[in-house]
Design an enzyme around this catalytic site. Sequence first.
Site, PDB file in Angstrom:
ATOM      1  N   LYS B  79      -4.892  23.756  50.862  1.00 16.94           N
ATOM      2  CA  LYS B  79      -3.933  24.086  49.807  1.00 16.94           C
ATOM      3  C   LYS B  79      -2.782  24.827  50.472  1.00 16.94           C
ATOM      4  O   LYS B  79      -3.012  25.640  51.386  1.00 16.94           O
ATOM      5  CB  LYS B  79      -4.627  24.995  48.784  1.00 16.94           C
ATOM      6  CG  LYS B  79      -3.820  25.327  47.540  1.00 16.94           C
ATOM      7  CD  LYS B  79      -4.620  26.276  46.637  1.00 16.94           C
ATOM      8  CE  LYS B  79      -3.990  26.447  45.274  1.00 16.94           C
ATOM      9  NZ  LYS B  79      -4.841  27.280  44.391  1.00 16.94           N
ATOM     10  N   SER B 154      -5.137  25.140  39.877  1.00 13.44           N
ATOM     11  CA  SER B 154      -3.907  24.975  40.628  1.00 13.44           C
ATOM     12  C   SER B 154      -4.090  24.253  41.960  1.00 13.44           C
ATOM     13  O   SER B 154      -3.112  23.805  42.548  1.00 13.44           O
ATOM     14  CB  SER B 154      -3.294  26.348  40.887  1.00 13.44           C
ATOM     15  OG  SER B 154      -4.164  27.127  41.696  1.00 13.44           O
ATOM     16  N   SER B 178      -9.299  27.602  39.589  1.00 14.14           N
ATOM     17  CA  SER B 178      -8.400  26.682  40.294  1.00 14.14           C
ATOM     18  C   SER B 178      -9.056  25.765  41.315  1.00 14.14           C
ATOM     19  O   SER B 178      -8.397  24.874  41.846  1.00 14.14           O
ATOM     20  CB  SER B 178      -7.279  27.460  40.969  1.00 14.14           C
ATOM     21  OG  SER B 178      -6.345  27.868  40.008  1.00 14.14           O
TER      22      SER B 178
END
Lengths: 446, 460
Positions: B79, B154, B178
């Site tokens: 990420k 996310s 997330s």
Amino acid sequence: MDEKFEPVMGLEVHIELSTMSKMFCGCASDHFGKPPNTQVCPVCLGMPGSLPFPNLEAVKDVIKLGLSVNSSISRFSKFDRKHYFYPDLPKGYQISQYDLPLCSGGHIILRSGKKINIRRIHIEEDTAKLLHVSNDEESYSLIDFNRSGVALCEMVTEPDFNRVEEVVEFLKEVQLIVRYLGISSADMEKGSMRLEANLSVRRVGEVGLPDYKVELKNINSFRFLDKALRYEIERQIRILKDKEKVIQETRGYDQSKGVTFSQRSKEEEMDYRYFPEPDIPPMVFDDKFISGIVRELPELPYAKRDRYLSDYGLPSNYVEVLVSEPERAAFFEHAVRLDSRYKVGVKTIANLIVNKDFDRKYPSPESFMKKILDLMKKEYASGDLTSKAVREVISENIKAVEDYNKGKGEVVGFLIGQVQKKLRGKGDPALILQQLNNALKVKGKL
Amino acid sequence: MFGSISETQKAILSGDIKCVDVVDHFLQKIDEKKHLNAFLTVTREQAYDAAKKQDKLVSSYGRAVLERLPLLGVVVSYKDLFLTKGVRTTAGSRVLESYIPTYSATIVERSHTSGMIMIGKTNCDAWAHGASGENSDFGPTLNPHNNEFVPGGSSSGSAVSVAAGLSHVSFGTDTGGSVRQPANFCGIYGLKPTYGAVSRYGVVAMASSLDCVGVFSGYLGDCKKVFDVVRGTDGRDATLKNGGFHIGRKPVIGVPDEYFSEDVDPVVLENVMQALEVFKGGGYKVKRVKLPSTKYAISVYYIVQPAEVSSNLARYDGIRFGESREMFGLEAKRRIVLGTFVLSSGYYDEYYKKASKVRTLIINEFDEAFKSVDVLISPVSPSTPFRIGEKSADPLKMYLSDILTVPANIAGIPALSVPFGRYKEFPLGFQLMGPKFSEEILFEVAGDFERMTDYKFIPV
């Protein structure tokens, strides 16, 4: 009627701890005189993703200071974030302590016997250093992050000071304690001890705090401390005498002009939005941990003073000089220990350190003691020479001896002087006196 | 051959393929699936360099390489919240569009020293603020099962990276769900470890007391392998602890009533009930438990989290790290304002302090529940994946997507999102939660479930 005013003062003392590494990272913390931005890492630069890892030595150092000034040590303590925006604060917040400082309460007793109460002592990180450059062409500011994240201890006192001398004495005592503990050089000129004074003025006889206070900043030597405080006290008294109100504000001290000047109006209180630092778990200290630190404490200056007075019977001005530097006190004590062999006497040792700086000239206590012995041998005439001189003086001064026998004790001084004259000043006063007394007693009986 | 870690390693060590081939394969997939917008940066050169080095080691030392590089040939994506030295790290925000870190996160270092090969940095909601991927300043990531739907967030790009077969595994962060929610929307495993089990050093902070580094994988065993490599103290994250335990008997599964309310889509509920039947059929003891303060979790979360966000974003002052503060998006601004408000003097006690007290209450309730059961089972997201744009105009609706995942963050306990079942083209699943440092037990229960259901991961 001429009104009398007195100042009411409280202090915030910042002491930069001399730990090897900074408060929350592994960077070296000794930043004085180092090339800018050479002792930095992601943590003290506030890089994205960096995290603080607390330095246990620094925490211990603050607890040591607390124990030395009679504070109570929190068994449960934590770090908090204090938010404000300033270029010297790369994270936008300073890691400090808010409602659970390491040390609460405490006091230091001044020579007058007055007790100055300490409110709290906490630990935090230092900010970076700003350097403002301004010349004809341009003006800009540079930031040196070498200081960013250095462990800093903040001591806050109660507003117990009413005289400038008290402030100076208190600060010198704090400085001395810190130096005995070895936790900082506490050097005001180098910025390792920094001071803010909260100062207001009230009519003598009034109790309670005035309804305003002025925060006085950038005082960086004892000399300017005294001047700045006196200037500000006079300024406020003048305002009050004119029946005006003193503005609550932060003022700085201008060394070159010798005046204080307004820096920031404090009408609106800053909101630092404190909250517990989530990156560092709370600290829990058990009895074992605290007693371990107590065992590490050295003998502190106030205890040493008492001991020098009571054990050695030294005059208090001598004691003050000996205690005023930890190295000096250590030297003196080492020499005293050696004296069990040399037998020159504690007072002689103290005298040569205090009046002749012998400890500076002979840095090892052994060489110092040998030197004293040499001097004594060289300076003092032998016992035989001394008694010969005494006998001569007595036979040459029949009148004085008669006066003595009539009870005029003061002639002894004259006789000692005569003996010293014969010995060309090299007599041992104690030995002369002893021999004179013996001889006079014998004469008196005849 | 490019499926699970063990499959790939077997092929490499038997000489069937080289590490470079593995990199080739995944880079080709990334190109094919470009439209999903899963990657913000593809580290082609670094990946080949690493693979070539590993190929040399394999040819000189053979099998023995595994002792030094247990995750040899494992292709990983991060990420874009994980700092990678020399490789742009944006946190999904234009504020960091041109930021190149000077150091790498602990987990990035550990991954690489264990043999993992970085293939790129994945798309995410800016600053990890979001549950759909739509808050990315670099455009939304698409759900590989239906490109008109969100992949969850996310950690959107990371979930898609694994679900679409663009990397073996991926690292995400889970502050309120997330990792677990996008894993759920994409049909893969998503682990949110115990708070303090995996280092946060070098991860752009969202809400420090809630942030956890999580792992995405298609295969359960891969998740465990990766977790074992990155977990543990590092001398940089002061909140880390080493821990872990086994119980030596069949774990008892708890069913918390509050997670099976009418706010949850019946399709989702029905699917979890089916999973529960599988467990019962496998001889698991199942018990109902109560976690009455669950209803406050989202309120606590939306006080504590923005408070910490407002503090953590203070350093992006527009002077360093590239772009101006004007580049902050609406959601970040919303959280900065909200967080600043709840920490303001006069409001602190009313909001932050009260929220902290309720947080303690929630923790205590979990502790109490774990006295009678070993793991808890619940839905992950209250709904199946939603359409892009469906909730983006209504922040409150979006916030409620986290309602079933947030409690584990508040309590700091581990939770694993497990893929199971389908609704139309979308995968479904459930989450297992356990007491702190019970990851081994979660893996054990999920592994048993995988065997009982004969589950096989197939990339989209």
